[in-house]
Structure formats: structure tokens, C-alpha cells
Design a protein around this motif. Structure first.
Motif, short mmCIF file in Angstrom:
data_model
loop_
_atom_site.label_atom_id
_atom_site.label_comp_id
_atom_site.label_asym_id
_atom_site.label_seq_id
_atom_site.Cartn_x
_atom_site.Cartn_y
_atom_site.Cartn_z
N UNK A 172 0.85 -1.37 -0.07
CA UNK A 172 -0.08 0.02 0.02
C UNK A 172 0.81 0.97 0.03
N UNK A 173 0.69 2.13 -0.85
CA UNK A 173 1.43 3.53 -0.86
C UNK A 173 0.56 4.57 -0.97
N UNK A 174 0.78 5.53 0.17
CA UNK A 174 -0.14 6.44 0.48
C UNK A 174 -0.12 7.59 -0.63
N UNK A 175 -1.23 8.16 -1.02
CA UNK A 175 -1.08 9.30 -2.10
C UNK A 175 -0.95 10.60 -1.14
N UNK A 176 -0.46 11.62 -1.85
CA UNK A 176 -0.21 13.01 -1.27
C UNK A 176 -0.91 13.89 -1.72
N UNK A 177 -1.61 14.72 -0.86
CA UNK A 177 -2.73 15.85 -1.61
C UNK A 177 -1.96 16.62 -2.60
N UNK A 178 -2.71 17.01 -3.80
CA UNK A 178 -2.26 17.90 -4.81
C UNK A 178 -2.40 19.35 -4.53
N UNK A 179 -2.11 19.91 -5.61
CA UNK A 179 -2.08 21.46 -5.56
C UNK A 179 -3.81 21.84 -5.34
N UNK A 180 -3.75 23.19 -5.06
CA UNK A 180 -5.12 23.93 -4.75
C UNK A 180 -6.15 23.45 -5.99
N UNK A 181 -7.48 23.06 -5.77
CA UNK A 181 -8.10 22.46 -6.68
C UNK A 181 -8.68 23.81 -7.60
N UNK A 182 -8.83 23.45 -8.81
CA UNK A 182 -9.35 24.35 -9.77
C UNK A 182 -10.94 24.67 -9.35
N UNK A 183 -11.50 25.76 -9.72
CA UNK A 183 -13.17 25.97 -9.27
C UNK A 183 -13.92 25.10 -10.44
N UNK A 184 -14.90 24.39 -9.97
CA UNK A 184 -15.69 23.52 -10.88
C UNK A 184 -15.73 22.10 -10.68
#
Length: 249
Positions: A172-184
Motif C-alpha cells: 500500500x502506497x499512500x497518496x499525497x494531496x495535490x495543489x489547490x483545486x480548480x473551481x468547478x
């Protein structure tokens, strides 16, 4: 008494002079160094023990014969020597170049390609599954993907479960949060990376699935029960490597 000794001494001098004269005549006539009896050399003074170099022509001897070769003449190589030369193995540098070329070709021709279509309708799938694979790319050394998650929970774990041996074991490889979300866009994005073994057997495959673990439960995107699979495919060595994992397979 003294007179007799003087006469005897004069006689000995005449004998020595006669022998020396015959020695010099023989020396001038010689074509090579003669082997003189050691008795003739007894009277030679040995007071000067340092070695001196004498040349054959200065001693009245013939010089060795000299052969002059022309640059236009081709050497006459015996057939036995020529056949042995042709039977020798190629130079070491040629063997090294062949090994390098074979190794490079093996790296270029076996490439991991996706055995599933490029993910579509991400918005619908994340609403239905809570977590889904949004994008995946493959390089020569790893597999990178992007996950979409629909949840408002702060305490959650997002990642990828993968195997190289048909699920005999997995990681199991944990994922990391990406950059700020785009609107919509609905939900959040996470990125993961799976490093593939450098000398993986081309007959094997990479299988993986996406998961979300939160206080609401466990949620999976496993390609509708078939898992996401990457397999090695033989590609032409002249074809440039393309990082996108999605090809017609």
C-alpha cells in the motif's frame, strides 16, 4: 753470467716478436674472429680492466649484411601464421560494444503499457465511488497517477494498493494531496508514485487499485472488479518512448 742472461733475454724477445708478427698477419686475413690459443694472450697486459667497445670494421672484419626494405614491398606472411591470425577472436572493444548495444536494445524494446482505457467521466465516477483514478502516466522507472476523492472528512487515507506477483503479496502506497483545486471540480486530488523494479521479468504485470479509508468506511476503485493492469509490450527500438500509459492494446 750476466752476459749469458742478456743473450738469452734477446733471444726470447726475438721469438715473441716473430709470434706477434704472425699473429697480426693472421688477424688481417681473418673473415671472422679466430679462436687463438690462450698462450698467445698471456703476455697481454691486464692493468687496464675497464671495458672498451671495438667495432668490427676497425679490426679488419666484415660488417654484418644489411637488408633495406621498400615501403612499396608487401610483407610475405606465411600461410600458417595468417590462418592463425584469422582464427583469433575479435578485439575486446568489439565485444564490449556489442554487449552495450544489446543491453540498450533490451531497455528500449520492453515497455509497460496500460491494459485499460483512459479513465473517462471522472465527475460521475467520483460521485458514485467516492474515490476514482483520474489519470495515470508511465515512465521507464515508475508509474504515476492522480486520484479524485469526494469527501469532506479531515481524517482520511488515500492511496494505491499494487502487486508485482499477481497478488501473492502487495504493498500500500499512500497518496499525497495535490495543489489547490480548480473551481468547478468536485472533490480533492491526490498524487501517487509506484516505483517499478529495474529488472522486472517482462512476463509479469503490475496490478493496482485505488482506495479511500475514512471514518465513513473503505471505498475502492478497482476498474469494476478487474483491477488496473500494466503489462510489458515489445516495441520497435527506433520508436521514441512516450510517457502516456494509454495506447491501443
Amino acid at each position: 753470467c750476466f752476459e749469458e742472461e742478456d743473450e738469452g733475454g734477446d733471444l726470447d724477445d726475438e721469438v715473441d716478436a716473430s709470434q706477434l708478427e704472425r699473429f697480426m698477419k693472421d688477424r688481417r686475413r681473418a673473415k671472422s674472429l679466430p679462436a687463438y690459443p690462450a698462450a698467445l694472450l698471456d703476455g697481454v697486459s691486464t692493468s687496464n680492466e675497464s671495458k672498451r667497445v671495438k667495432f668490427a670494421d676497425s679490426m679488419g672484419l666484415n660488417l654484418a649484411s644489411v637488408k633495406h626494405f621498400s615501403s612499396l614491398e608487401e610483407p610475405q606472411i606465411p600461410s600458417k601464421v595468417l590462418s592463425r591470425h584469422k582464427s583469433f577472436p575479435p578485439p575486446q572493444q568489439d565485444l564490449i560494444n556489442d554487449l552495450c548495444q544489446n543491453f540498450k536494445s533490451s531497455l528500449d524494446t520492453d515497455r509497460l503499457l496500460a491494459c485499460f482505457p483512459e479513465p473517462q467521466e471522472t465527475e460521475r465516477r467520483v460521485q458514485h465511488l467516492r474515490v476514482c483514478l483520474e489519470k495515470v502516466t508511465v515512465t521507464q522507472f515508475d508509474v504515476r497517477g492522480q486520484i479524485r476523492v469526494l469527501t469532506g472528512c479531515t481524517d482520511k487515507e488515500v492511496g494505491v494498493r499494487y502487486t508485482f506477483n499477481d497478488w501473492l503479496s502487495y504493498v500500500d502506497a499512500q497518496a499525497l494531496p495535490a495543489a489547490a483545486e480548480q473551481p468547478g471540480y468536485a472533490g480533492e486530488r491526490f498524487n501517487f508514485t509506484v516505483y517499478t523494479p529495474p529488472f522486472m521479468d517482462p512476463s509479469l504485470a503490475v496490478h493496482f487499485a485505488i482506495y479511500l479509508k475514512s471514518e465513513e468506511g473503505e471505498f475502492w476503485d478497482n476498474n469494476e472488479g478487474k483491477n488496473y493492469t500494466l503489462r510489458y509490450h515489445c516495441m520497435p527500438s527506433t520508436m521514441p518512448f512516450v510517457s502516456a500509459a494509454f495506447h491501443a492494446t
